[in-house]
Design a protein around this motif. Structure first.
Motif, PDB file in Angstrom:
ATOM      1  N   LEU A  14      41.189  45.840  45.085  1.00  0.00           N
ATOM      2  CA  LEU A  14      40.878  44.187  44.848  1.00  0.00           C
ATOM      3  C   LEU A  14      42.111  43.645  44.533  1.00  0.00           C
ATOM      4  O   LEU A  14      42.603  43.836  43.551  1.00  0.00           O
ATOM      5  N   ILE A  15      42.722  43.106  45.214  1.00  0.00           N
ATOM      6  CA  ILE A  15      44.073  42.399  45.014  1.00  0.00           C
ATOM      7  C   ILE A  15      45.034  43.258  44.585  1.00  0.00           C
ATOM      8  O   ILE A  15      45.348  44.311  45.267  1.00  0.00           O
ATOM      9  N   ASP A  16      45.377  43.326  43.253  1.00  0.00           N
ATOM     10  CA  ASP A  16      46.162  44.374  42.759  1.00  0.00           C
ATOM     11  C   ASP A  16      45.578  45.288  42.110  1.00  0.00           C
ATOM     12  O   ASP A  16      46.374  45.958  41.286  1.00  0.00           O
ATOM     13  N   ARG A  17      44.267  45.468  41.912  1.00  0.00           N
ATOM     14  CA  ARG A  17      43.688  46.344  41.198  1.00  0.00           C
ATOM     15  C   ARG A  17      43.229  47.468  41.933  1.00  0.00           C
ATOM     16  O   ARG A  17      42.542  47.193  42.906  1.00  0.00           O
ATOM     17  N   LEU A  37      36.240  43.123  52.689  1.00  0.00           N
ATOM     18  CA  LEU A  37      35.714  41.627  52.716  1.00  0.00           C
ATOM     19  C   LEU A  37      35.919  40.885  51.391  1.00  0.00           C
ATOM     20  O   LEU A  37      36.507  39.672  51.225  1.00  0.00           O
ATOM     21  N   LEU A  38      35.430  41.564  50.454  1.00  0.00           N
ATOM     22  CA  LEU A  38      35.796  40.842  49.147  1.00  0.00           C
ATOM     23  C   LEU A  38      37.182  40.663  48.596  1.00  0.00           C
ATOM     24  O   LEU A  38      37.547  39.668  48.201  1.00  0.00           O
ATOM     25  N   ASP A  39      38.047  41.480  49.110  1.00  0.00           N
ATOM     26  CA  ASP A  39      39.403  41.368  48.690  1.00  0.00           C
ATOM     27  C   ASP A  39      40.012  40.406  49.436  1.00  0.00           C
ATOM     28  O   ASP A  39      40.678  39.358  49.086  1.00  0.00           O
ATOM     29  N   ARG A  40      39.690  40.152  50.920  1.00  0.00           N
ATOM     30  CA  ARG A  40      39.930  38.859  51.718  1.00  0.00           C
ATOM     31  C   ARG A  40      39.696  37.498  51.090  1.00  0.00           C
ATOM     32  O   ARG A  40      40.477  36.772  50.981  1.00  0.00           O
ATOM     33  N   LYS A  41      38.409  37.444  50.537  1.00  0.00           N
ATOM     34  CA  LYS A  41      37.918  36.523  49.952  1.00  0.00           C
ATOM     35  C   LYS A  41      38.640  36.116  48.758  1.00  0.00           C
ATOM     36  O   LYS A  41      39.016  34.925  48.391  1.00  0.00           O
ATOM     37  N   MET A  42      38.791  36.900  47.826  1.00  0.00           N
ATOM     38  CA  MET A  42      39.588  36.739  46.577  1.00  0.00           C
ATOM     39  C   MET A  42      41.114  36.451  46.876  1.00  0.00           C
ATOM     40  O   MET A  42      41.532  35.368  46.308  1.00  0.00           O
ATOM     41  N   ARG A  43      41.587  36.835  47.955  1.00  0.00           N
ATOM     42  CA  ARG A  43      42.918  36.296  48.223  1.00  0.00           C
ATOM     43  C   ARG A  43      42.960  34.977  48.761  1.00  0.00           C
ATOM     44  O   ARG A  43      43.926  34.256  48.500  1.00  0.00           O
ATOM     45  N   GLU A  44      41.944  34.643  49.742  1.00  0.00           N
ATOM     46  CA  GLU A  44      41.796  33.233  50.056  1.00  0.00           C
ATOM     47  C   GLU A  44      41.729  32.269  48.805  1.00  0.00           C
ATOM     48  O   GLU A  44      42.383  31.342  48.809  1.00  0.00           O
ATOM     49  N   LEU A  45      40.770  32.729  48.118  1.00  0.00           N
ATOM     50  CA  LEU A  45      40.563  31.719  47.035  1.00  0.00           C
ATOM     51  C   LEU A  45      42.006  31.571  45.910  1.00  0.00           C
ATOM     52  O   LEU A  45      42.171  30.663  45.559  1.00  0.00           O
ATOM     53  N   ARG A  46      42.602  32.637  45.719  1.00  0.00           N
ATOM     54  CA  ARG A  46      43.808  32.685  45.001  1.00  0.00           C
ATOM     55  C   ARG A  46      44.883  31.552  45.590  1.00  0.00           C
ATOM     56  O   ARG A  46      45.698  31.100  44.895  1.00  0.00           O
ATOM     57  N   ALA A  47      44.737  31.831  47.149  1.00  0.00           N
ATOM     58  CA  ALA A  47      45.982  31.062  47.741  1.00  0.00           C
ATOM     59  C   ALA A  47      45.669  29.385  47.646  1.00  0.00           C
ATOM     60  O   ALA A  47      46.682  28.758  47.558  1.00  0.00           O
ATOM     61  N   ALA A  51      47.104  29.622  39.492  1.00  0.00           N
ATOM     62  CA  ALA A  51      47.113  30.847  38.538  1.00  0.00           C
ATOM     63  C   ALA A  51      45.442  30.945  38.033  1.00  0.00           C
ATOM     64  O   ALA A  51      45.520  31.142  36.937  1.00  0.00           O
ATOM     65  N   PRO A  52      44.553  31.649  38.989  1.00  0.00           N
ATOM     66  CA  PRO A  52      43.257  32.060  38.534  1.00  0.00           C
ATOM     67  C   PRO A  52      43.440  33.454  37.984  1.00  0.00           C
ATOM     68  O   PRO A  52      44.307  34.120  38.501  1.00  0.00           O
ATOM     69  N   SER A  53      42.577  33.766  37.019  1.00  0.00           N
ATOM     70  CA  SER A  53      42.511  35.225  36.748  1.00  0.00           C
ATOM     71  C   SER A  53      41.800  36.152  37.736  1.00  0.00           C
ATOM     72  O   SER A  53      41.217  35.437  38.441  1.00  0.00           O
ATOM     73  N   PHE A  54      41.867  37.329  37.492  1.00  0.00           N
ATOM     74  CA  PHE A  54      41.240  38.157  38.419  1.00  0.00           C
ATOM     75  C   PHE A  54      39.599  37.984  38.307  1.00  0.00           C
ATOM     76  O   PHE A  54      39.080  37.820  39.204  1.00  0.00           O
ATOM     77  N   GLU A  55      39.395  37.980  37.032  1.00  0.00           N
ATOM     78  CA  GLU A  55      37.950  37.858  36.726  1.00  0.00           C
ATOM     79  C   GLU A  55      37.327  36.469  37.388  1.00  0.00           C
ATOM     80  O   GLU A  55      36.362  36.400  37.847  1.00  0.00           O
ATOM     81  N   ARG A  56      38.024  35.261  37.280  1.00  0.00           N
ATOM     82  CA  ARG A  56      37.631  33.978  37.751  1.00  0.00           C
ATOM     83  C   ARG A  56      37.672  34.144  39.403  1.00  0.00           C
ATOM     84  O   ARG A  56      36.682  33.798  39.828  1.00  0.00           O
ATOM     85  N   LEU A  57      38.493  34.903  39.959  1.00  0.00           N
ATOM     86  CA  LEU A  57      38.763  35.041  41.219  1.00  0.00           C
ATOM     87  C   LEU A  57      37.309  35.983  41.737  1.00  0.00           C
ATOM     88  O   LEU A  57      36.625  35.639  42.749  1.00  0.00           O
ATOM     89  N   ALA A  58      37.046  36.892  41.032  1.00  0.00           N
ATOM     90  CA  ALA A  58      35.802  37.670  41.310  1.00  0.00           C
ATOM     91  C   ALA A  58      34.657  36.800  41.260  1.00  0.00           C
ATOM     92  O   ALA A  58      33.665  37.107  42.160  1.00  0.00           O
ATOM     93  N   VAL A  59      34.442  36.023  40.109  1.00  0.00           N
ATOM     94  CA  VAL A  59      33.266  35.412  40.296  1.00  0.00           C
ATOM     95  C   VAL A  59      33.225  34.137  41.332  1.00  0.00           C
ATOM     96  O   VAL A  59      32.247  34.109  42.067  1.00  0.00           O
ATOM     97  N   LEU A  60      34.330  33.724  41.514  1.00  0.00           N
ATOM     98  CA  LEU A  60      34.419  32.383  42.674  1.00  0.00           C
ATOM     99  C   LEU A  60      33.887  33.144  44.051  1.00  0.00           C
ATOM    100  O   LEU A  60      33.004  32.665  44.930  1.00  0.00           O
ATOM    101  N   ALA A  61      34.557  34.276  44.182  1.00  0.00           N
ATOM    102  CA  ALA A  61      34.335  35.011  45.508  1.00  0.00           C
ATOM    103  C   ALA A  61      32.816  35.544  45.556  1.00  0.00           C
ATOM    104  O   ALA A  61      32.000  35.117  46.463  1.00  0.00           O
TER     105      ALA A  61
END
Length: 116
Positions: A14-17, A37-47, A51-61
């Motif tokens: 998932l992203i870089d982890r 699918l989750l990785d793709r959604k997290m990358r979309e949100l990160r873009a 500078a969101p944290s990994f945890e924030r991206l995971a929750v938003l996704a």
């Protein structure tokens, strides 16, 4: 997930982890697909975030994907209700048709019986 003894670890990125998650062999493909699918959604949100944290991206996704799931369930529920109404109407028409056929059958039998 099934019996722990038969579970095997699956590496998911998932992203870089990387995460190791134990799952039954028959669940592996679905789990990898879900992680993709989750990785793709997290990358979309990160873009689209600063500078969101990994945890924030995971929750938003998770919230975004859960929202989509609930919308699909609600939509599917409407289709299920329409199907139930259509089936009820068809059943009613069938019962009426069968009653008519049964009445015709009784009338035909009565015509064949000798009259006293």
């Amino acid at each position: 997930m099934s019996d722990v003894a038969t579970n095997e670890p699956v590496a998911l990125r998932l992203i870089d982890r990387e995460f190791l998650i134990a799952c039954a062999p028959e669940e592996r493909e679905g789990l990898v697909e879900a992680a993709t699918l989750l990785d793709r959604k997290m990358r979309e949100l990160r873009a689209n975030a600063r500078a969101p944290s990994f945890e924030r991206l995971a929750v938003l996704a998770a919230v975004s994907m859960t929202h989509e799931l609930l919308a699909l369930r609600k939509q599917q529920g409407g289709h299920d209700q329409q199907t139930a109404h259509r089936l009820a109407a068809l059943r009613q028409r069938l019962e009426i048709a069968l009653e008519g056929t049964d009445a015709q059958h009784r009338a035909t039998q009565a015509d064949l019986l000798p009259k006293a």
